[in-house]
Design a protein around this motif. Structure first.
Motif, PDB file in Angstrom:
ATOM      1  N   ASP A  11      10.970  56.850  22.066  1.00  0.00           N
ATOM      2  CA  ASP A  11      11.038  57.952  21.099  1.00  0.00           C
ATOM      3  C   ASP A  11      11.774  57.545  19.826  1.00  0.00           C
ATOM      4  N   ARG A  12      12.903  56.877  19.985  1.00  0.00           N
ATOM      5  CA  ARG A  12      13.698  56.463  18.824  1.00  0.00           C
ATOM      6  C   ARG A  12      12.945  55.420  17.984  1.00  0.00           C
ATOM      7  N   THR A  13      12.201  54.548  18.641  1.00  0.00           N
ATOM      8  CA  THR A  13      11.417  53.545  17.919  1.00  0.00           C
ATOM      9  C   THR A  13      10.315  54.212  17.111  1.00  0.00           C
ATOM     10  N   ASN A  14       9.598  55.143  17.721  1.00  0.00           N
ATOM     11  CA  ASN A  14       8.549  55.869  16.996  1.00  0.00           C
ATOM     12  C   ASN A  14       9.114  56.540  15.756  1.00  0.00           C
ATOM     13  N   ALA A  15      10.267  57.188  15.891  1.00  0.00           N
ATOM     14  CA  ALA A  15      10.891  57.871  14.756  1.00  0.00           C
ATOM     15  C   ALA A  15      11.307  56.863  13.684  1.00  0.00           C
ATOM     16  N   ALA A  16      11.926  55.760  14.097  1.00  0.00           N
ATOM     17  CA  ALA A  16      12.397  54.759  13.135  1.00  0.00           C
ATOM     18  C   ALA A  16      11.240  54.126  12.370  1.00  0.00           C
ATOM     19  N   VAL A  17      10.116  53.929  13.048  1.00  0.00           N
ATOM     20  CA  VAL A  17       8.936  53.357  12.380  1.00  0.00           C
ATOM     21  C   VAL A  17       8.503  54.257  11.238  1.00  0.00           C
ATOM     22  N   SER A  18       8.305  55.542  11.523  1.00  0.00           N
ATOM     23  CA  SER A  18       7.813  56.430  10.460  1.00  0.00           C
ATOM     24  C   SER A  18       8.876  56.689   9.401  1.00  0.00           C
ATOM     25  N   GLU A  19      10.148  56.705   9.776  1.00  0.00           N
ATOM     26  CA  GLU A  19      11.219  56.903   8.788  1.00  0.00           C
ATOM     27  C   GLU A  19      11.325  55.729   7.811  1.00  0.00           C
ATOM     28  N   ASP A  27      10.751  41.318   7.166  1.00  0.00           N
ATOM     29  CA  ASP A  27      11.938  41.036   7.995  1.00  0.00           C
ATOM     30  C   ASP A  27      12.962  42.163   7.835  1.00  0.00           C
ATOM     31  N   ALA A  28      13.219  42.548   6.587  1.00  0.00           N
ATOM     32  CA  ALA A  28      14.204  43.598   6.319  1.00  0.00           C
ATOM     33  C   ALA A  28      13.751  44.945   6.883  1.00  0.00           C
ATOM     34  N   VAL A  29      12.480  45.266   6.726  1.00  0.00           N
ATOM     35  CA  VAL A  29      11.957  46.535   7.244  1.00  0.00           C
ATOM     36  C   VAL A  29      12.084  46.582   8.764  1.00  0.00           C
ATOM     37  N   PHE A  30      11.669  45.511   9.434  1.00  0.00           N
ATOM     38  CA  PHE A  30      11.718  45.503  10.894  1.00  0.00           C
ATOM     39  C   PHE A  30      13.156  45.469  11.410  1.00  0.00           C
ATOM     40  N   ALA A  31      14.055  44.810  10.686  1.00  0.00           N
ATOM     41  CA  ALA A  31      15.465  44.832  11.075  1.00  0.00           C
ATOM     42  C   ALA A  31      16.018  46.250  10.987  1.00  0.00           C
ATOM     43  N   THR A  32      15.640  46.975   9.940  1.00  0.00           N
ATOM     44  CA  THR A  32      16.094  48.355   9.775  1.00  0.00           C
ATOM     45  C   THR A  32      15.531  49.246  10.881  1.00  0.00           C
ATOM     46  N   ILE A  33      14.254  49.072  11.203  1.00  0.00           N
ATOM     47  CA  ILE A  33      13.645  49.838  12.294  1.00  0.00           C
ATOM     48  C   ILE A  33      14.387  49.571  13.600  1.00  0.00           C
ATOM     49  N   ALA A  34      14.609  48.299  13.910  1.00  0.00           N
ATOM     50  CA  ALA A  34      15.281  47.948  15.160  1.00  0.00           C
ATOM     51  C   ALA A  34      16.705  48.497  15.210  1.00  0.00           C
TER      52      ALA A  34
END
Length: 158
Positions: free
Chosen positions: A43-51, A145-152
């Protein structure tokens, strides 16, 4: 004949829970062990992706299908994440590099009930194509890299 019947009965029984090793860090990967359980991390990953301006474009995991077959395995899911702006940009730079779109986030349930979010850094995925593309491919990979680091980080945060 007796052996065949015994084998058939044995094969029709649900299998015991399967052990799966916790994911360990490896070269080119980011591995974020979290305090969250698997469902919460999904759930948190789904939210972080769209955010973070990205979209979930694929989702696959063996856990539910295995359960339907009577096999219990820890939570395991691959979520493909991308954004059409990056897709068009990367495609213009390297047709071959698009094999790595979407970029996959790998969510795994750990032996202790927590969950881990892992992924291969975009710069590691796209590095083999840097020599055949202009420098913008390395720039795009760095941005990703920066986007995926922020999502994670957002998904893993307490």
């Amino acid at each position: 004949m007796f052996r065949a019947v015994i084998a058939l009965v044995f094969l029709s029984l649900p299998l015991a829970a399967q052990d799966v090793a916790d994911l360990a860090p490896r070269e080119g990967w980011e591995v974020h062990v979290t305090a969250h359980d698997f469902a919460t991390l999904v759930d948190r990953t789904n939210a972080a992706v769209s955010e973070n301006g990205m979209a979930v474009v694929t989702r696959a995991g063996p856990t539910g299908a295995a359960a339907n077959r009577g096999i219990e395995i820890p939570g395991n899911m691959v979520i493909g994440v991308f954004n059409n702006v990056y897709a068009v940009r990367i495609l213009e730079l390297s047709t071959a590099a698009m094999i790595h779109a979407p970029i996959r986030l790998y969510l795994t349930e750990n032996a202790d009930g927590t969950a881990t979010l892992s992924y291969i850094r975009p710069s590691a995925l796209y590095a083999p194509y840097f020599d055949e593309a202009d420098a913008d491919l390395a720039d795009a990979a760095s941005e990703l890299d920066a986007v995926f680091a922020t999502i994670a980080q957002a998904a893993a945060a307490r």
